[in-house]
Design an enzyme around this catalytic site. Structure first.
Site, mmCIF file in Angstrom:
data_model
loop_
_atom_site.group_PDB
_atom_site.id
_atom_site.type_symbol
_atom_site.label_atom_id
_atom_site.label_comp_id
_atom_site.label_asym_id
_atom_site.label_seq_id
_atom_site.Cartn_x
_atom_site.Cartn_y
_atom_site.Cartn_z
ATOM 1 N N HIS A 122 -43.373 -2.439 80.314
ATOM 2 C CA HIS A 122 -43.046 -2.089 79.325
ATOM 3 C C HIS A 122 -42.521 -0.804 79.492
ATOM 4 O O HIS A 122 -41.806 -0.094 78.950
ATOM 5 C CB HIS A 122 -44.532 -1.024 78.759
ATOM 6 C CG HIS A 122 -45.309 -2.910 78.322
ATOM 7 N ND1 HIS A 122 -44.870 -3.568 77.862
ATOM 8 C CD2 HIS A 122 -46.857 -2.873 78.022
ATOM 9 C CE1 HIS A 122 -45.769 -4.594 77.174
ATOM 10 N NE2 HIS A 122 -46.901 -4.121 77.735
ATOM 11 N N TYR A 206 -38.153 -11.073 68.246
ATOM 12 C CA TYR A 206 -39.435 -11.478 68.473
ATOM 13 C C TYR A 206 -39.360 -12.350 66.786
ATOM 14 O O TYR A 206 -39.404 -13.717 67.507
ATOM 15 C CB TYR A 206 -40.375 -11.025 68.501
ATOM 16 C CG TYR A 206 -42.060 -11.276 68.299
ATOM 17 C CD1 TYR A 206 -43.149 -11.221 68.608
ATOM 18 C CD2 TYR A 206 -42.179 -11.212 66.660
ATOM 19 C CE1 TYR A 206 -44.771 -11.595 68.367
ATOM 20 C CE2 TYR A 206 -43.528 -11.594 66.080
ATOM 21 C CZ TYR A 206 -44.059 -11.796 67.632
ATOM 22 O OH TYR A 206 -45.799 -12.431 67.539
ATOM 23 N N SER A 241 -46.575 -22.018 71.435
ATOM 24 C CA SER A 241 -47.054 -21.488 70.048
ATOM 25 C C SER A 241 -48.549 -20.728 70.365
ATOM 26 O O SER A 241 -49.022 -21.011 70.902
ATOM 27 C CB SER A 241 -47.709 -22.628 69.143
ATOM 28 O OG SER A 241 -48.777 -24.027 69.246
ATOM 29 N N MET A 273 -53.652 -11.533 72.345
ATOM 30 C CA MET A 273 -52.821 -12.873 71.953
ATOM 31 C C MET A 273 -53.451 -12.250 70.043
ATOM 32 O O MET A 273 -54.696 -12.843 69.867
ATOM 33 C CB MET A 273 -52.820 -13.450 72.029
ATOM 34 C CG MET A 273 -52.170 -14.515 71.501
ATOM 35 S SD MET A 273 -52.168 -16.219 72.252
ATOM 36 C CE MET A 273 -53.840 -17.085 71.581
ATOM 37 N N LYS A 275 -52.621 -13.085 66.249
ATOM 38 C CA LYS A 275 -51.706 -14.648 65.463
ATOM 39 C C LYS A 275 -49.819 -13.986 65.465
ATOM 40 O O LYS A 275 -49.012 -14.755 65.315
ATOM 41 C CB LYS A 275 -52.063 -14.646 63.588
ATOM 42 C CG LYS A 275 -53.541 -14.538 63.530
ATOM 43 C CD LYS A 275 -54.002 -15.357 61.950
ATOM 44 C CE LYS A 275 -55.561 -15.891 62.209
ATOM 45 N NZ LYS A 275 -55.747 -16.181 60.090
#
Length: 311
Positions: A122, A206, A241, A273, A275
């Site tokens: 990051h 994204y 996914s 993680m 949604k």
């Protein structure tokens, strides 16, 4: 000392003008500019909460030809600048003092890992290896700032890792004052945006990955030099996914040993993680906060040829 006082590790400090979480070692930041980069390295460079672990899964699946069980997760638990967060970390300051965490640099694990290494970070580009974009494959993922903020807040609160004084208002204020962890959001993005035409750099959004994951996987696979069959491509899209990753994490955490188990313990203890649906910021921002942020955003983006979608 309050029994529920958060541990020192959840706090932050300023180093070289950048606010950094305390799980990051200044010694690792100092070592990174001269860190030996390999030509087959894949560096996933992201601002926090822009799909880091999602992209890591995509790259891992591409290299594993769509088979989650074959992903090498040696370097999946931490970013290169951190300590190894696969270690059992304390939940309170009292626990931290009683059983001090192992502060060994994860950089040492990265240095010894076999090729091809998939390395997460990051850090802003000025803290990374010199001429990284010429030495390795670099993937940068950018995300609209409102969803970045909302996702960050959700992770800290749901993961129960909030430092003292943390609140939504504090997070929003620090972001707009260019004092968030890992440095100003726009500066972080623009540094890699300016490198987007380099052969070794791919700059992805994204929101585009969410809308068209097949095209996103195709771009990433081509970038790192992997020619997937149609069947392999379908598997990568399916298993990367939200539903696919949730299933992978839930089933493998109970039956794997060593590094792989460590990884699943981490991602299930701290909700990296969510949604990942674009536009969830609408549930967080008040009308007044949104209007204030829009004015800030408009001012920051003047003269900038980088645009974001907020839906």
């Amino acid at each position: 000392m309050a029994e529920n006082e958060p541990p020192h590790l959840t706090g932050a400090h300023t180093y070289k003008g950048i606010v950094l979480p305390n799980i990051i070692l200044d010694s690792s930041v100092d070592a990174l500019p001269t860190f030996e980069v390999r030509p087959d390295d894949v560096w996933i460079c992201t601002y926090p909460k822009t799909g880091t672990h999602w992209m890591n899964e995509i790259v891992g699946l591409i290299l594993a030809r769509g088979v989650p069980e074959k992903i090498d997760r040696t370097l999946s638990t931490s970013t290169v600048e951190m300590i190894n967060v696969a270690e059992k970390l304390p939940w309170t300051r009292a626990e931290e003092l009683q059983n001090p965490p192992n502060m060994a640099p994860f950089l040492d694990v990265v240095a010894k890992a076999k090729s091809p290494r998939v390395i997460l970070t990051h850090l802003p580009i000025e803290m990374l290896p010199t001429k990284l974009e010429e030495k390795a494959k670099v993937i940068y993922v950018a995300r609209n700032p409102k969803d970045v903020l909302n996702s960050n807040y959700n992770m800290v609160v749901k993961g129960k890792i909030a430092p003292t004084g943390f609140s939504w208002e504090f997070l929003l204020g620090a972001f707009m004052e260019d004092k968030p962890a890992y440095g100003p959001w726009l500066d972080h993005n623009l540094a890699f945006w300016k490198l987007r035409d380099r052969d070794n750099v791919i700059f992805l959004f994204y929101e585009n990955l969410k809308k068209n994951p097949v095209e996103g996987v195709r771009q990433v696979a081509a970038h790192i030099g992997v020619d997937l069959t149609a069947e392999e491509m379908q598997k990568v899209v399916e298993y990367s996914s939200f539903k696919g990753m949730s299933k992978t994490y839930a089933t493998r955490k109970t039956d794997e040993k060593g590094v792989d188990k460590d990884f699943h313990d981490v991602v299930n203890a701290i909700p990296f993680m969510n949604k990942g649906v674009s536009g969830q910021w609408k549930e967080r921002f008040t009308v007044a906060q949104n209007e204030m942020f829009d004015k800030w955003y408009e001012q920051k983006m003047k003269g900038v040829d980088l645009t974001f979608e907020f839906e």
